[in-house]
Enzyme design. Structure first.
Site, mmCIF file in Angstrom:
data_model
loop_
_atom_site.group_PDB
_atom_site.id
_atom_site.type_symbol
_atom_site.label_atom_id
_atom_site.label_comp_id
_atom_site.label_asym_id
_atom_site.label_seq_id
_atom_site.Cartn_x
_atom_site.Cartn_y
_atom_site.Cartn_z
ATOM 1 N N ARG A 82 -7.588 -3.339 -2.963
ATOM 2 C CA ARG A 82 -6.332 -3.272 -3.769
ATOM 3 C C ARG A 82 -5.116 -4.183 -3.168
ATOM 4 O O ARG A 82 -5.575 -4.775 -2.039
ATOM 5 C CB ARG A 82 -5.686 -2.057 -3.955
ATOM 6 C CG ARG A 82 -5.176 -1.497 -2.440
ATOM 7 C CD ARG A 82 -4.614 -0.059 -2.624
ATOM 8 N NE ARG A 82 -3.667 0.182 -1.685
ATOM 9 C CZ ARG A 82 -3.138 1.459 -1.318
ATOM 10 N NH1 ARG A 82 -3.573 2.440 -2.201
ATOM 11 N NH2 ARG A 82 -2.250 1.661 -0.469
ATOM 12 N N ASP A 137 -14.736 1.373 7.947
ATOM 13 C CA ASP A 137 -13.533 1.765 8.540
ATOM 14 C C ASP A 137 -13.495 0.584 9.662
ATOM 15 O O ASP A 137 -14.216 0.829 10.689
ATOM 16 C CB ASP A 137 -13.326 3.137 9.070
ATOM 17 C CG ASP A 137 -12.070 3.373 9.638
ATOM 18 O OD1 ASP A 137 -11.372 2.521 10.160
ATOM 19 O OD2 ASP A 137 -11.695 4.537 9.523
ATOM 20 N N TYR A 182 4.702 0.069 13.423
ATOM 21 C CA TYR A 182 4.011 -1.345 12.710
ATOM 22 C C TYR A 182 4.636 -2.654 13.018
ATOM 23 O O TYR A 182 3.683 -3.629 13.284
ATOM 24 C CB TYR A 182 4.639 -1.120 11.350
ATOM 25 C CG TYR A 182 4.136 -2.054 10.042
ATOM 26 C CD1 TYR A 182 2.955 -1.938 9.634
ATOM 27 C CD2 TYR A 182 5.245 -2.857 9.716
ATOM 28 C CE1 TYR A 182 2.834 -2.827 8.815
ATOM 29 C CE2 TYR A 182 4.691 -3.762 8.688
ATOM 30 C CZ TYR A 182 3.360 -3.754 8.295
ATOM 31 O OH TYR A 182 3.137 -4.591 7.296
HETATM 32 P P1 NAI Z 1 -2.280 -1.773 0.674
HETATM 33 O O1 NAI Z 1 -1.961 -0.309 1.476
HETATM 34 O O2 NAI Z 1 -1.957 -1.739 -0.781
HETATM 35 O O3 NAI Z 1 -3.572 -2.122 1.000
HETATM 36 C C1 NAI Z 1 -4.357 -2.044 2.296
HETATM 37 C C2 NAI Z 1 -5.816 -1.967 2.169
HETATM 38 O O4 NAI Z 1 -6.203 -1.706 3.474
HETATM 39 C C3 NAI Z 1 -6.114 -0.679 1.444
HETATM 40 O O5 NAI Z 1 -7.367 -1.006 0.463
HETATM 41 C C4 NAI Z 1 -6.569 0.142 2.426
HETATM 42 O O6 NAI Z 1 -7.636 1.058 2.138
HETATM 43 C C5 NAI Z 1 -7.298 -0.774 3.432
HETATM 44 N N1 NAI Z 1 -7.364 -0.188 4.771
HETATM 45 C C6 NAI Z 1 -6.408 0.458 5.603
HETATM 46 N N2 NAI Z 1 -6.883 0.965 6.673
HETATM 47 C C7 NAI Z 1 -8.114 0.468 6.598
HETATM 48 C C8 NAI Z 1 -9.318 0.749 7.602
HETATM 49 N N3 NAI Z 1 -9.292 1.348 8.644
HETATM 50 N N4 NAI Z 1 -10.550 -0.100 7.533
HETATM 51 C C9 NAI Z 1 -10.829 -0.820 6.250
HETATM 52 N N5 NAI Z 1 -9.785 -0.884 5.251
HETATM 53 C C10 NAI Z 1 -8.504 -0.027 5.311
HETATM 54 O O7 NAI Z 1 -1.172 -2.777 1.481
HETATM 55 P P2 NAI Z 1 -0.878 -4.285 1.130
HETATM 56 O O8 NAI Z 1 0.591 -4.261 0.864
HETATM 57 O O9 NAI Z 1 -1.753 -4.881 0.327
HETATM 58 O O10 NAI Z 1 -0.823 -5.100 2.677
HETATM 59 C C11 NAI Z 1 -1.986 -5.772 2.869
HETATM 60 C C12 NAI Z 1 -1.699 -6.440 4.194
HETATM 61 O O11 NAI Z 1 -0.362 -7.258 4.094
HETATM 62 C C13 NAI Z 1 -1.252 -5.424 5.441
HETATM 63 O O12 NAI Z 1 -1.766 -5.837 6.626
HETATM 64 C C14 NAI Z 1 0.188 -5.058 5.354
HETATM 65 O O13 NAI Z 1 0.608 -4.607 6.712
HETATM 66 C C15 NAI Z 1 0.566 -6.582 5.189
HETATM 67 N N6 NAI Z 1 1.890 -6.807 4.664
HETATM 68 C C16 NAI Z 1 2.292 -6.245 3.787
HETATM 69 C C17 NAI Z 1 3.692 -6.440 3.081
HETATM 70 C C18 NAI Z 1 4.232 -6.135 1.631
HETATM 71 O O14 NAI Z 1 5.381 -6.375 1.208
HETATM 72 N N7 NAI Z 1 3.328 -5.460 0.905
HETATM 73 C C19 NAI Z 1 4.697 -7.360 3.879
HETATM 74 C C20 NAI Z 1 4.089 -7.666 4.993
HETATM 75 C C21 NAI Z 1 2.936 -7.490 5.397
#
Ligand code: NAI
Length: 446
Positions: free
Chosen positions: A216, A260, A352
């Site tokens: 996602r 994971d 974080y």
């Molecule tokens: P999200 O929470 O929507 O998606 C993260 C995905 O990583 C999820 O599908 C989750 O199941 C997966 N995940 C989590 N732990 C895992 C594990 N141990 N093994 C495998 N998969 C795992 O987050 P989003 O917003 O898409 O963020 C993606 C990246 O961007 C992250 O690294 C986040 O820190 C970074 N980020 C996001 C920002 C934002 O504004 N949304 C801003 C700055 C950085």
């Protein structure tokens, strides 16, 4: 995850009300669509050096409309200010004022770019001052631009010139709609490595890419963008997100690996999966990440350890396995997702921000190891991006996060994905150990 305010102020009555009340008026950004021209309107290349001449000649050879002198009141798509030979601060005024005269003619969604050299390699204090002055100048100018226009800079390390492959790749990226939410940033081209793609629509053709956290949000957008650019995909996410992961994998005609990433054998599992299906792995995108926000005074070891483990320790372990593998040898690319929280800090995010600071440290220290294998490792640091994660932020805080950047809006997951696709491309091979922010030039913090 829609920005209703931005939609409102881009319609008739809403636009007038916002203007009268002096409210933010976020422009609709020019975003990349396949087949779209690199930029609409002439490109003014300012600067009297040999580097400016050769860059202008190269852009002409791409069939772009290039000017070496401004034509009064002609709308411009971009202004490129070549400052590659400045030796002292007094050298800046003339070329900068020549470019400034054209700023009012910059079209909406236009681009301003500087091409200069890093202060760290300057031959004298005066040259270092002039080079560092370009940094302050460009970052301020980017804050003055309107109408979705952006300003970014390219720094050429010693031995790199304005037409080195990755310098041209960076020019292409900044001119195009791929860089819509990258603003006020510099990227250093450190070597002459890299090769421009013969097919600009499919720069990742023939490459095998792994994306973690792809079920996602930003990860799913990265998968779609890499596939659009020609890559074959392996998508990784936790077993609990298996259905969503399978849906994205079907959409991009990739394979799903439920895993994971914090498991000790994650690197091995990823390599085995990619090698069995495709014989190798070329691009690793570390996107998976979690937040467990709490003030440090209220935090115990649980949320601290899980954030550090998933956001940075897992990446270190996986990289170690990749670097040791014969299946990761063909111009390998690693791109990690950091965060502006890791640069500026964020209340409630000590864990974080530490993990994302760790990502940037890892990228810089791993760069020489990748270079030794003809590869690269870089990070993108997103600011406020419209995702499920940011949709959960309370309204007032969310509005602040969204508006407090030069473009007065949040970015889209595709904006992060476009920057990752650029850094993963062969053309960007001379860019290594960099952190490129995708934040619309956040006004708060660093
Ligand atoms: P999200 O929470 O929507 O998606 C993260 C995905 O990583 C999820 O599908 C989750 O199941 C997966 N995940 C989590 N732990 C895992 C594990 N141990 N093994 C495998 N998969 C795992 O987050 P989003 O917003 O898409 O963020 C993606 C990246 O961007 C992250 O690294 C986040 O820190 C970074 N980020 C996001 C920002 C934002 O504004 N949304 C801003 C700055 C950085």
């Amino acid at each position: 995850m829609t920005d209703k305010y931005a939609q409102l102020v881009n319609q008739g009555l809403g636009r007038n009300v916002a203007k009268k009340l002096g409210l933010p008026q976020p422009a609709v950004l020019r975003r990349y669509e396949p087949g779209q021209p690199l930029i609409t309107g002439p490109i003014l290349v300012q600067g009297g050096t040999a580097g400016a001449d050769s860059l202008a000649a190269e852009l002409l050879s791409w069939d772009l409309d290039v000017r070496r002198h401004a034509v009064p009141r002609e709308k411009l798509g971009a202004i490129i200010l070549v400052l590659d030979e400045v030796a002292e601060p007094d050298d800046l005024g003339k070329p900068i004022f020549a470019a400034a005269a054209s700023l009012r003619d910059l079209a909406p969604g236009g681009r301003v770019m500087t091409v200069s050299r890093p202060a760290s390699d300057a031959p004298s204090p005066a040259a270092a001052a002039a080079r560092q002055a370009v940094d302050g100048f460009l970052r301020s100018l980017a804050k003055e631009l309107r109408g979705g226009a952006t300003g970014n800079g390219i720094l050429l390390a010693p031995g790199v010139n304005t037409t080195s492959p990755s310098a041209l790749a960076a020019v292409q990226f900044f001119l195009s709609g791929r860089s819509a939410f990258v603003d006020g940033q510099f990227v250093t081209v450190s070597t002459t490595a890299g090769e421009l793609s013969a097919d600009p629509g499919k720069p990742l053709a023939g490459r095998v890419a792994v994306v973690t956290g792809a079920a996602r949000g930003i990860g799913a957008a990265i998968a779609r963008t890499l596939q659009r650019d020609g890559a074959t995909l392996v998508l990784v996410d936790i077993p609990a997100a298996g259905d969503q992961l399978a849906a994205v994998a079907n959409e991009v005609r990739g394979t799903a690996l439920q895993l994971d990433i914090s498991r000790g054998d994650a690197g091995q599992r990823i390599l085995e999966h990619a090698a069995q299906r495709h014989g190798r792995l070329d691009i690793m995108v570390h996107n998976a990440g979690i937040t467990r926000d709490k003030l440090l005074a209220n935090m115990d070891e649980g949320p601290w350890n899980s954030v550090i483990n998933i956001n940075i320790a897992a990446q270190l372990r996986i990289n170690e396995a990749l670097l040791a593998s014969e299946h990761f040898r063909s111009s390998p690319r690693i791109v990690s997702v950091a965060s502006t929280s890791g640069i500026a800090g964020n209340r409630g995010q000590t864990n974080y921000a530490a993990s994302k600071g760790g990502v940037m440290g890892m990228v810089r220290a791993t760069a020489p190891l990748l270079a030794a294998q003809g590869g690269s490792i870089n990070a993108v640091a997103p600011g406020f991006i419209e995702t499920e994660m940011t949709a959960r932020i309370p309204f007032a805080l969310r509005e602040m996060g969204r508006r407090l950047n030069s473009l007065q809006q949040g970015g889209q997951p595709s904006d992060v994905a476009e920057t990752i696709a650029f850094l993963a491309s062969d053309a960007a091979g001379g860019i290594n150990g960099e952190v490129l922010r995708v934040c619309g030039q956040n006004l708060v913090g660093a």
